[in-house]
Design a protein around this motif. Structure first.
Motif, short mmCIF file in Angstrom:
data_model
loop_
_atom_site.label_atom_id
_atom_site.label_comp_id
_atom_site.label_asym_id
_atom_site.label_seq_id
_atom_site.Cartn_x
_atom_site.Cartn_y
_atom_site.Cartn_z
N ASP A 3 -40.09 16.82 -1.47
CA ASP A 3 -38.69 16.61 -1.12
C ASP A 3 -38.35 15.12 -0.96
O ASP A 3 -39.19 14.25 -1.15
N PHE A 4 -37.09 14.89 -0.60
CA PHE A 4 -36.61 13.51 -0.49
C PHE A 4 -37.42 12.69 0.51
O PHE A 4 -37.69 11.50 0.28
N LEU A 5 -37.84 13.31 1.61
CA LEU A 5 -38.59 12.52 2.61
C LEU A 5 -39.94 12.05 2.07
O LEU A 5 -40.45 11.02 2.47
N GLU A 6 -40.51 12.80 1.10
CA GLU A 6 -41.75 12.32 0.47
C GLU A 6 -41.46 11.06 -0.34
O GLU A 6 -42.24 10.11 -0.34
N THR A 7 -40.30 11.10 -1.03
CA THR A 7 -39.91 9.90 -1.79
C THR A 7 -39.67 8.73 -0.83
O THR A 7 -40.05 7.60 -1.12
N CYS A 8 -39.06 9.01 0.31
CA CYS A 8 -38.82 7.95 1.30
C CYS A 8 -40.15 7.34 1.74
O CYS A 8 -40.30 6.11 1.80
N TYR A 9 -41.12 8.21 2.04
CA TYR A 9 -42.43 7.73 2.48
C TYR A 9 -43.05 6.85 1.40
O TYR A 9 -43.59 5.78 1.66
N THR B 57 -46.27 15.44 7.61
CA THR B 57 -45.83 16.10 8.84
C THR B 57 -45.42 15.08 9.88
O THR B 57 -44.36 15.19 10.52
N GLU B 58 -46.22 14.04 10.01
CA GLU B 58 -45.92 13.02 11.03
C GLU B 58 -44.63 12.28 10.69
O GLU B 58 -43.78 12.04 11.55
N PHE B 59 -44.46 11.96 9.40
CA PHE B 59 -43.27 11.21 8.97
C PHE B 59 -42.00 12.04 9.20
O PHE B 59 -41.01 11.57 9.75
N VAL B 60 -42.06 13.31 8.78
CA VAL B 60 -40.90 14.20 8.94
C VAL B 60 -40.55 14.31 10.42
O VAL B 60 -39.39 14.23 10.82
N TYR C 269 -23.63 18.41 15.57
CA TYR C 269 -24.91 17.74 15.86
C TYR C 269 -25.98 18.17 14.86
O TYR C 269 -25.95 19.29 14.33
N PRO C 270 -26.96 17.27 14.62
CA PRO C 270 -28.05 17.63 13.70
C PRO C 270 -28.90 18.78 14.24
O PRO C 270 -28.95 19.00 15.46
N ARG C 271 -29.54 19.49 13.32
CA ARG C 271 -30.49 20.55 13.70
C ARG C 271 -31.86 20.16 13.19
O ARG C 271 -32.09 20.09 11.97
N ASN C 272 -32.79 19.94 14.12
CA ASN C 272 -34.09 19.42 13.71
C ASN C 272 -35.04 20.48 13.17
O ASN C 272 -36.14 20.16 12.73
N ASP C 273 -34.60 21.74 13.17
CA ASP C 273 -35.46 22.77 12.56
C ASP C 273 -35.20 22.87 11.06
O ASP C 273 -35.88 23.61 10.35
N LEU C 274 -34.20 22.14 10.58
CA LEU C 274 -33.88 22.21 9.14
C LEU C 274 -34.47 21.01 8.41
O LEU C 274 -34.74 19.97 9.02
N SER C 275 -34.60 21.16 7.08
CA SER C 275 -35.08 20.03 6.28
C SER C 275 -33.98 18.96 6.27
O SER C 275 -32.83 19.21 6.65
N TYR C 276 -34.33 17.78 5.79
CA TYR C 276 -33.40 16.65 5.77
C TYR C 276 -32.10 17.04 5.06
O TYR C 276 -31.01 16.84 5.59
N SER C 277 -32.23 17.63 3.86
CA SER C 277 -31.03 17.94 3.08
C SER C 277 -30.29 19.16 3.65
O SER C 277 -29.06 19.19 3.67
N ALA C 278 -31.05 20.16 4.11
CA ALA C 278 -30.40 21.35 4.69
C ALA C 278 -29.64 20.95 5.95
O ALA C 278 -28.52 21.42 6.21
N ASN C 279 -30.22 20.06 6.73
CA ASN C 279 -29.55 19.59 7.96
C ASN C 279 -28.26 18.86 7.61
O ASN C 279 -27.23 19.02 8.29
N PHE C 280 -28.29 18.08 6.53
CA PHE C 280 -27.07 17.38 6.13
C PHE C 280 -25.97 18.40 5.77
O PHE C 280 -24.82 18.28 6.20
N MET C 281 -26.35 19.42 5.00
CA MET C 281 -25.36 20.46 4.62
C MET C 281 -24.83 21.14 5.89
O MET C 281 -23.64 21.44 5.98
N HIS C 282 -25.73 21.38 6.83
CA HIS C 282 -25.32 22.01 8.10
C HIS C 282 -24.30 21.12 8.82
O HIS C 282 -23.25 21.60 9.27
N MET C 283 -24.57 19.82 8.90
CA MET C 283 -23.65 18.92 9.62
C MET C 283 -22.32 18.79 8.87
O MET C 283 -21.28 18.54 9.47
N MET C 284 -22.36 18.97 7.56
CA MET C 284 -21.13 18.89 6.74
C MET C 284 -20.30 20.17 6.87
O MET C 284 -19.08 20.13 6.96
N PHE C 285 -20.99 21.33 6.79
CA PHE C 285 -20.25 22.57 6.54
C PHE C 285 -20.25 23.58 7.70
O PHE C 285 -19.54 24.57 7.63
#
Ligand code: CMC
Length: 435
Positions: A87-93, A107-110, A192-208
């Motif tokens: 996922d995107f966070l792997e690319t970030c790392y 796991t640690e980075f996420v 507010y963000p939800r930390n149980d979701l992935s980076y992109s799913a959390n963004f969709m959650h905060m948007m929608f």
């Protein structure tokens, strides 16, 4: 970077000076001539508006071969990262650290990024100062810059730990700020963000999500967003990245530097092209109007450009555009929009342009933004937020390049020179004697 045996010699036809300059080899790509002694030896500058022939730094993050249409992050082809790279966070790392993470590192980075997703509660008052119809990029320039006034504990650019914490904060908080800019524009409460979701799913959650209705995660759509983020994550020394480096070269804090990058990205020749490309498709309206539109594009006096086409570096198909077209199919199929008229129009326009002598002779091919607008629209993202999503994705590239610059022993404050063509020194005349 290694020294080449070959040297470059600059000599003047009037025999006034001659200078031998070293040539350096990178790992791939064009060699560079080191002109740093030029001014001292000759009293002259080089002249290169738009940096067409100038390497402003050395970097080991991203490599583009524009003729082959190749894009590598830390050596890995974008096609592999987008399809098999996680996922995107792997690319970030990868962009930040130079290597893909193993399972424990991932796991640690996420976990670390996830712990920084909330913004200071006071930040919401910054949003409330904006008009509701403010462009999200103006809101982002302001609010990202404002982060510097909240996170004093990570502003010492000479402390590697501070740099790391700021990088994580920016990557973690950008989705929150972009979603807040959207929610504010439509008059809905911030989510507010939800930390149980992935980076992109959390963004969709905060948007929608709304307080009355949660966002139901759709994996196909989340993957599409993730791909948009991966494809836009870095692009070597483009205009906004160079802006971030230039701002950072003075020792400015990372939040200020990223705000500068966002300002630069806003322009229609850069990040604003995805918004402009979609507006262009909407204006063309249907396939029958394409020939007339192409006629206008070829007319230099019309000022009309085929947005989403052409690139300073790619003189071949932008590899990101191919992947984005694929994603376009997936998303439209998932949503039952196979017959989406704008997608059909985009494909017809692309076909006609790719066969037209004007575009062929100038090596103008679709870039990533030709299709990213259609995908984003299908995800429910409003057009005015497209460039904000680009900024969210590019933040990791900007901050990785900023970190690289700060630790580069050759780093100096960026200070281009000029060819002065204005008036030479003269005396101020009294007002009665002025023409
Ligand atoms: N439509 C029509 N003609 C074009 C286009 C276009 N999109 N792009 C370039 N040309 C022509 C240009 O007029 C020039 O023609 P001539 O040689 O007859 O004067 C020739 O092609 C070379 O163009 P250039 O302006 O010298 O190229 P550049 O490297 O300075 O500009 C660009 C690159 C991206 C600014 C330009 O291609 C453009 O404005 N494209 C549309 C905007 C766009 O899609 N930008 C997104 C870039 S990808 C996302 C990102 O990284 O930000």
């Amino acid at each position: 970077m290694t020294n080449s045996e070959t040297k470059a010699t600059l000599s003047f036809s009037d025999g006034s000076a001659s200078l031998e300059m070293p040539i350096y080899k990178g790992s791939v790509g064009p060699d560079v001539i080191d002109i740093r002694k030029l001014y001292g030896a000759t009293g002259m500058f080089t002249y290169d508006p738009g940096f067409m022939s100038t390497a402003a730094c050395n970097s080991s993050i991203t490599y583009i071969d524009g003729d082959k249409g190749e894009l590598l992050y830390r050596g890995y082809p974008i096609e592999q990262l987008a399809v098999n790279g996680g996922d995107f966070l792997e690319t970030c790392y990868l962009l930040l650290n130079g290597e893909l993470p193993n399972a424990a590192q991932k796991t640690e980075f996420v976990d670390t990024v996830t712990k920084h997703t909330m913004v200071h509660e006071q930040m919401q008052f910054f949003f409330r100062g904006f008009r509701r119809d403010a462009h999200p990029m103006s809101v982002l320039v302001g609010t990202v810059g404002a982060l510097a006034s909240f996170y004093h504990d990570s502003l010492d650019i000479n402390d590697p730990h501070h740099r790391e914490v700021s990088a994580i904060r920016l990557i973690a908080k950008m989705p929150t700020l972009v979603a807040m800019a959207y929610k504010y524009s439509i008059g809905q409460p911030f989510v507010y963000p939800r930390n149980d979701l992935s980076y992109s799913a959390n963004f969709m959650h905060m948007m929608f999500s709304t307080p009355c209705e949660p966002y139901k995660v759709n994996e196909v759509l989340v993957r599409a967003l993730d791909r948009i983020l991966i494809l836009h994550a870095d692009h070597e020394q483009n205009a906004s990245t160079s802006t971030v480096r230039l701002a950072g070269s003075s020792g400015a804090n990372p939040f200020a530097c990223i705000a500068a990058g966002i300002a630069c990205l806003w322009g229609p020749a850069h990040g604003g092209a995805n918004e402009a490309a979609l507006s262009m498709l909407e204006e063309i309206g249907n396939v029958d109007n394409i020939p007339e539109f192409i006629k206008q594009v070829k007319d230099k006096n019309s000022g009309v450009k085929l947005m989403g086409f052409g690139h300073r570096v790619y003189k071949n198909y932008d590899p990101r555009a191919k992947l984005m077209r694929e994603t376009c199919y997936e998303v439209l199929n998932e949503l039952g929009l196979q017959d989406d008229p704008l997608f059909k129009l985009a494909m017809a326009l692309e076909k006609i342009a790719l066969e037209d002598e004007y575009f062929v002779s100038r090596k103008l091919y679709p870039n990533v933004d030709f299709y990213s607008g259609i995908v984003q629209r299908a995800l429910g993202i409003p057009t005015s937020l497209f460039t904000g999503i680009f900024a969210l994705a590019r933040t990791v590239g900007w901050i990785a390049q900023w970190k690289e610059m700060i630790s580069d022993p050759e780093q100096k404050i960026g200070r281009p020179r000029q060819l002065f063509v204005g008036s030479p020194k003269r005396d101020v005349p009294p007002i009665a004697k002025r023409g």
